[in-house]
Design a protein around this motif. Structure first.
Motif, PDB file in Angstrom:
ATOM      1  N   LEU A  99       0.810  -1.123   0.115  1.00 21.28           N
ATOM      2  CA  LEU A  99      -0.097  -0.003  -0.154  1.00 21.28           C
ATOM      3  C   LEU A  99       0.819   1.299   0.051  1.00 21.28           C
ATOM      4  O   LEU A  99       2.269   1.410   0.408  1.00 21.28           O
ATOM      5  CB  LEU A  99      -0.899  -0.079   1.307  1.00 21.28           C
ATOM      6  N   ASP A 128      -5.761   5.875   5.584  1.00 25.28           N
ATOM      7  CA  ASP A 128      -5.972   5.257   4.179  1.00 25.28           C
ATOM      8  C   ASP A 128      -6.604   3.804   4.592  1.00 25.28           C
ATOM      9  O   ASP A 128      -7.598   3.467   3.801  1.00 25.28           O
ATOM     10  CB  ASP A 128      -4.743   4.912   3.706  1.00 25.28           C
ATOM     11  N   ARG A 132     -10.357   2.541   2.731  1.00 26.40           N
ATOM     12  CA  ARG A 132     -10.424   1.150   2.047  1.00 26.40           C
ATOM     13  C   ARG A 132     -11.620   0.554   2.681  1.00 26.40           C
ATOM     14  O   ARG A 132     -12.107  -0.161   2.025  1.00 26.40           O
ATOM     15  CB  ARG A 132      -9.136   0.736   2.024  1.00 26.40           C
TER      16      ARG A 132
END
Length: 237
Positions: A99, A128, A132
């Motif tokens: 990622l 993040d 997601r």
């Protein structure tokens, strides 16, 4: 810090451990890293908490609330993200490293007073991972779980979305070691170290802040450095 019962430590062992601490202080990072490698067998066989006296690599101190040194290899490690999310997920260490990574250079401040300046951290922004997962309406908090089986911590959702809150994979220029809470730990830059959950393996999105391990023992839930005094009689990182 209250310690679980364990095998009594003899005077020779105590003196030896203190001697190693002195070597770490005067011998620099190489000696400190050697002490870090010694910590796991010491704590597994003698859960006394005496390792809190010793410096580990980079000037940090070692603490465990369970009387042993938790460990998971890079291949067996997994991080779950669940609770009030649309897309629960489980990540391997390799998937986390794939990622986008964010790097920070910030200090680490323990509530007991010691501080390590200019620590280089790298990992995935917590925000993040939350994006997601898709945080559901009504969620307002985060709960963090350690694979030591005991330690928990919490943040408000707003706090967790800050740009200086990482799911840290690297520190001090190398992967986070077991002694530092690896292979993955939380790093909450503006708060005292007890908020940065070590040996992280679970992130749970919830509808309210739930006090963590040390908050149940009197710590501030909002552990802002400089705005909270934590507890002066406590010992944690």
């Amino acid at each position: 810090m209250a310690q679980p019962e364990g095998t009594p430590v003899g005077r020779r062992v105590v003196l030896g451990m203190l001697g190693l601490g002195a070597v770490g202080i005067w011998g620099g990072r190489r000696a400190q890293d050697a002490i870090s490698r010694l910590l796991e067998p010491v704590t597994n066989n003698d859960p006394t908490g005496l390792t809190a006296l010793l410096p580990t690599g980079g000037g940090f101190r070692y603490y465990s609330v369970v009387g042993f040194s938790p460990h998971k290899s890079a291949t067996e490690y997994k991080l779950t993200v669940g609770g009030m999310v649309d897309r629960p997920a489980t990540y391997t260490l390799q998937e986390l490293r794939a990622l986008p990574q964010t790097a920070l250079t910030k200090a680490f401040q323990c509530v007991t007073g010691w501080r390590v300046s200019d620590v280089h951290w790298s990992g995935v922004l917590l925000s993040d991972l939350l994006d997601r997962a898709g945080v559901q309406a009504g969620a307002s908090a985060l709960r963090f779980h350690s694979f030591d089986g005991t330690y928990t911590e919490s943040l408000s959702l707003e706090q967790g979305r800050r740009s200086d809150v990482l799911v840290a994979l690297d520190m001090l220029g190398q992967p986070v070691t077991s002694a530092h809470g690896g292979p993955v730990r939380l790093y909450v830059a503006p708060m005292y170290g007890y908020k940065s959950c070590k040996w992280l393996d679970g992130i749970e999105v919830t509808d309210k802040v739930q006090p963590g391990y040390w908050e149940h023992l009197g710590y501030d839930v909002d552990g802002w450095v400089g705005r909270s005094n934590g507890r002066s009689d406590a010992q944690t990182s």
